[in-house]
Design a protein around this motif. Structure first.
Motif, short mmCIF file in Angstrom:
data_model
loop_
_atom_site.label_atom_id
_atom_site.label_comp_id
_atom_site.label_asym_id
_atom_site.label_seq_id
_atom_site.Cartn_x
_atom_site.Cartn_y
_atom_site.Cartn_z
N TYR A 170 0.48 -0.90 -0.18
CA TYR A 170 0.50 0.12 -0.02
C TYR A 170 1.09 1.37 -0.08
CZ TYR A 170 -3.06 3.76 0.75
OH TYR A 170 -3.77 5.13 1.29
N SER A 171 1.96 1.60 1.16
CA SER A 171 2.56 2.31 1.21
C SER A 171 3.33 2.87 -0.51
CB SER A 171 3.88 2.41 2.01
OG SER A 171 4.62 1.45 1.69
N LYS A 172 3.28 1.66 -1.55
CA LYS A 172 4.15 1.85 -2.83
C LYS A 172 3.53 2.80 -3.66
CE LYS A 172 7.61 -1.72 -2.72
NZ LYS A 172 7.81 -3.04 -2.33
N THR A 173 1.95 2.91 -2.91
CA THR A 173 0.66 3.75 -4.05
C THR A 173 0.86 4.40 -4.48
OG1 THR A 173 -1.07 3.57 -2.94
CG2 THR A 173 -0.91 1.20 -3.82
N PRO A 174 0.25 4.63 -5.34
CA PRO A 174 -0.02 6.21 -5.89
C PRO A 174 -0.62 7.33 -5.25
CG PRO A 174 0.89 5.70 -7.76
CD PRO A 174 0.47 4.90 -6.85
N TRP A 175 -1.54 6.30 -4.62
CA TRP A 175 -2.34 7.12 -3.46
C TRP A 175 -2.13 7.46 -2.54
CZ3 TRP A 175 -7.79 4.06 -2.06
CH2 TRP A 175 -8.06 4.61 -1.84
N ALA A 176 -1.49 6.15 -1.55
CA ALA A 176 -1.47 6.45 -0.09
C ALA A 176 0.50 6.98 -0.02
CB ALA A 176 0.01 5.24 0.76
#
Length: 107
Positions: free
Chosen positions: A87-93
């Motif tokens: 999750y931390s790698k997603t642009p949204w996060a």
């Protein structure tokens, strides 16, 4: 009759094992109650029913999570899948984190 095939990788389904964001906390869909509600649980989120309009689906998913999984199996699969890292790698996060830090600095 023709058949329709969806090949859009950005399409997110409401499914068991899908990681959602509710009130800034990550949780997994454990069970689908009906077309408007799901049962959620996570390491920091107690098991409860939530309306789909109040949660945000993410692209992250726990594979092979059983329908109505118990807390111990959910936590083990959560750690095995490294959900926090994914999750931390997603642009949204990253956007969410930057907005949160900005709000802290503005105060």
């Amino acid at each position: 009759m023709s058949q329709i095939q969806l090949h859009n990788p950005e399409f997110k389904f409401v499914e068991v094992g899908r990681i959602v964001l509710e009130d800034g906390k990550l949780a997994a869909i454990i069970q689908i109650i009906d077309h408007k509600r799901v049962l959620l649980e996570g390491p920091q989120v107690p098991r409860h029913a939530a309306a789909l309009k109040n949660i945000s689906l993410t692209k992250v998913k726990i594979d092979n999570l059983t329908f109505g999984a118990q807390h111990a199996s959910l936590v083990s699969k959560w750690k095995e899948s490294k959900i926090e890292e994914q999750y931390s790698k997603t642009p949204w996060a990253k956007r969410y984190k930057n907005a949160y830090l900005f709000r802290l600095c503005v105060r």
